[in-house]
Design a protein around this motif. Structure first.
Motif, PDB file in Angstrom:
ATOM      1  N   ALA A 147       1.044  -1.391   0.282  1.00  0.00           N
ATOM      2  CA  ALA A 147      -0.186   0.168   0.329  1.00  0.00           C
ATOM      3  C   ALA A 147       0.566   0.892  -0.245  1.00  0.00           C
ATOM      4  CB  ALA A 147      -1.067  -0.332   1.202  1.00  0.00           C
ATOM      5  N   THR A 168      -4.684  -8.242   0.354  1.00  0.00           N
ATOM      6  CA  THR A 168      -5.180  -8.034   0.696  1.00  0.00           C
ATOM      7  C   THR A 168      -5.203  -5.677   1.513  1.00  0.00           C
ATOM      8  OG1 THR A 168      -4.772  -9.187   2.735  1.00  0.00           O
ATOM      9  CG2 THR A 168      -6.497 -10.183   1.253  1.00  0.00           C
ATOM     10  N   THR A 169      -3.921  -6.503   2.750  1.00  0.00           N
ATOM     11  CA  THR A 169      -3.917  -5.120   2.707  1.00  0.00           C
ATOM     12  C   THR A 169      -3.152  -3.854   1.999  1.00  0.00           C
ATOM     13  OG1 THR A 169      -1.126  -5.969   3.544  1.00  0.00           O
ATOM     14  CG2 THR A 169      -2.492  -6.000   5.060  1.00  0.00           C
ATOM     15  N   SER A 172      -6.570  -1.131   0.181  1.00  0.00           N
ATOM     16  CA  SER A 172      -6.934  -0.087   0.032  1.00  0.00           C
ATOM     17  C   SER A 172      -6.493   1.233  -0.923  1.00  0.00           C
ATOM     18  CB  SER A 172      -6.781   0.750   1.794  1.00  0.00           C
ATOM     19  OG  SER A 172      -4.805   0.563   2.324  1.00  0.00           O
ATOM     20  N   ALA A 173      -5.052   0.845  -1.145  1.00  0.00           N
ATOM     21  CA  ALA A 173      -4.648   1.818  -1.784  1.00  0.00           C
ATOM     22  C   ALA A 173      -4.996   2.064  -3.026  1.00  0.00           C
ATOM     23  CB  ALA A 173      -3.103   1.530  -2.495  1.00  0.00           C
ATOM     24  N   ARG A 174      -6.220   0.994  -3.754  1.00  0.00           N
ATOM     25  CA  ARG A 174      -6.759   0.913  -4.753  1.00  0.00           C
ATOM     26  C   ARG A 174      -6.137   0.772  -6.461  1.00  0.00           C
ATOM     27  NH1 ARG A 174     -11.683   1.770  -5.067  1.00  0.00           N
ATOM     28  NH2 ARG A 174     -12.027   2.912  -7.009  1.00  0.00           N
ATOM     29  N   ALA A 204     -13.382  -4.458  -1.866  1.00  0.00           N
ATOM     30  CA  ALA A 204     -12.152  -3.924  -1.014  1.00  0.00           C
ATOM     31  C   ALA A 204     -11.506  -2.975  -1.312  1.00  0.00           C
ATOM     32  CB  ALA A 204     -11.971  -4.736  -0.110  1.00  0.00           C
ATOM     33  N   GLY A 205     -11.375  -2.082  -2.830  1.00  0.00           N
ATOM     34  CA  GLY A 205     -10.563  -1.637  -3.478  1.00  0.00           C
ATOM     35  C   GLY A 205      -9.945  -1.711  -4.559  1.00  0.00           C
TER      36      GLY A 205
END
Length: 307
Positions: A147, A168-169, A172-174, A204-205
Motif C-alpha cells: 500500500a 489484502t492489506t 486500500s491503496a486502490r 475492498a478497493g
C-alpha cells in the motif's frame, strides 16, 4: 516506461531433468540461473515485447554479483537496493518426460527499516518517468507493505500481483489492477466462484481484478464489464513465468490506454508464449505473434455475488 518493483528479489535456479522422483538421486541435465522474482520477470517480458522497463529490487550477499551481472548481460535497466541479508534463491525443477514443474521458494532475508526506506525512495525517484507501476511478488519480513508503494503512484496506473495478506492489506491503496491466480483468489476471499471472488476484491478497493485461470486463460472483472480471454490451443512447457508475462501484457496496454478486450488479448498471447520460453521471463516471439490474433475474448454477462 513500465516500472516494476520486486522487494523479495531472487536468484532463480532452473534444473532440467528427465523425471522428478521423490526419495531418489537425480542427474540434472541442465542448470540455468538468472535474476528473478515476479517483477524482474515482468520487466524482461515487457522488453521482449518491445516496451521499455526498469526493474527495481534488492540484492545482498554472494548472490548480489550474480544478479547484477545477469541483468547487465540481459540489457535490462535496473536499480537494486543493497541489503545486509543474502538474496534468496528460488529453485524450479522441470521434468522433460511429463513437463511437470516443481518449485522451491525460499522466504528471503528480513529488510531493515533503512533498507525498506531506500527501496521506497528509489521507487519515488523513478515514478515521474513511469507509465505504469507494477508491484509484484512476496514481501520479505520488515517490508512496510505494498500500500505504501502504490500510494506513491498518484495518477499513474498501478498493478498488484501478490497473494495472501500482502494482497489484502494493499487494497486500500486502490490499485488499478489486481492479478491473482484462481487459488490465490480463493485463499483471500473464501469463495470458489472466481467472478464472485473478484467482485469481493473490487468491493475492498481493487478497481479491476484479472484472474489467471491457467490453460483456460484470463478472467477480468472491471468497472466496465467482465471478460474471459482464452488461448487458441493448450500448450505444454514451463508455466512458471506465464502469470508474470500476463502482467507485462496488461501493463503495456494500460500504459497505452487500451480497452479491456485489447488488454486481455495481449496478456493471454504473452502468457501463452511464456509457456514455451525456456525460463521465467522468456517468451517465444513467433508464437506470440501468431497467438495474438488467435486469442478468443468474450464478454461475460454473469455478475457473480459475494454470498
Amino acid at each position: 516506461m513500465i516500472l516494476t518493483v520486486t522487494p523479495n528479489t531472487a536468484l532463480d535456479v532452473t534444473y532440467t531433468l528427465e523425471r522428478l522422483v521423490p526419495g531418489t538421486t537425480h542427474r540434472v541435465r541442465q542448470v540455468r540461473t538468472r535474476a528473478g522474482g515476479k517483477g524482474m520477470n515482468v520487466a524482461r517480458v515487457v522488453r521482449a515485447a518491445g516496451g521499455r522497463a526498469c526493474a527495481v529490487g534488492t540484492a545482498g550477499g554472494a548472490e548480489s554479483a550474480l544478479l547484477l551481472a545477469d541483468l547487465a548481460a540481459a540489457g535490462l535497466r535496473h536499480e537494486l537496493v543493497p541489503i545486509a541479508g543474502g538474496t534468496r534463491r528460488t529453485v524450479t525443477m522441470l521434468s522433460t518426460v511429463d513437463d511437470k514443474v516443481t518449485l522451491l521458494n525460499e522466504p528471503g532475508p528480513e529488510l531493515a527499516a533503512a533498507e525498506w526506506a531506500a527501496l521506497t525512495g528509489t521507487v519515488r525517484r523513478l515514478l515521474p518517468t513511469a507509465g505504469v507501476l507494477v508491484c509484484a511478488g512476496s514481501l520479505p519480513a520488515g517490508a512496510g507493505g505494498y500500500a505504501e508503494l502504490l500510494a506513491l503512484a498518484g495518477d499513474i496506473p498501478t498493478i498488484l500481483d501478490t497473494s495472501g495478506a500482502a494482497l489484502t492489506t494493499a487494497l486500500s491503496a486502490r490499485p488499478a489492477v489486481v492479478k491473482p491466480n484462481a487459488a490465490e483468489l480463493r485463499e483471500v476471499t473464501g469463495l470458489a466462484d472466481p467472478v464472485a471472488a473478484a467482485h469481493r476484491l473490487r468491493a475492498a478497493g481493487a478497481r479491476a481484478v484479472v484472474v489467471s485461470l491457467g490453460p483456460d486463460g484470463l478472467l477480468a472483472v472491471t468497472g466496465r464489464g467482465t471478460w474471459r480471454a482464452r488461448p487458441s490451443v493448450p500448450l505444454a512447457g514451463n508455466p512458471t513465468g506465464a502469470g508474470d508475462a500476463a502482467v507485462a501484457g496488461i501493463a503495456l496496454e494500460l500504459a497505452a490506454g487500451s480497452p479491456w478486450p485489447r488488454v486481455l488479448r495481449r496478456a493471454v498471447a504473452l502468457s501463452a508464449a511464456a509457456v514455451l520460453g525456456p525460463l521465467a521471463g522468456d517468451i517465444d516471439p513467433e508464437h506470440y505473434r501468431r497467438e495474438y490474433d488467435a486469442v478468443t475474448v468474450e464478454e461475460d454477462h454473469a455478475t457473480g455475488s459475494d454470498s
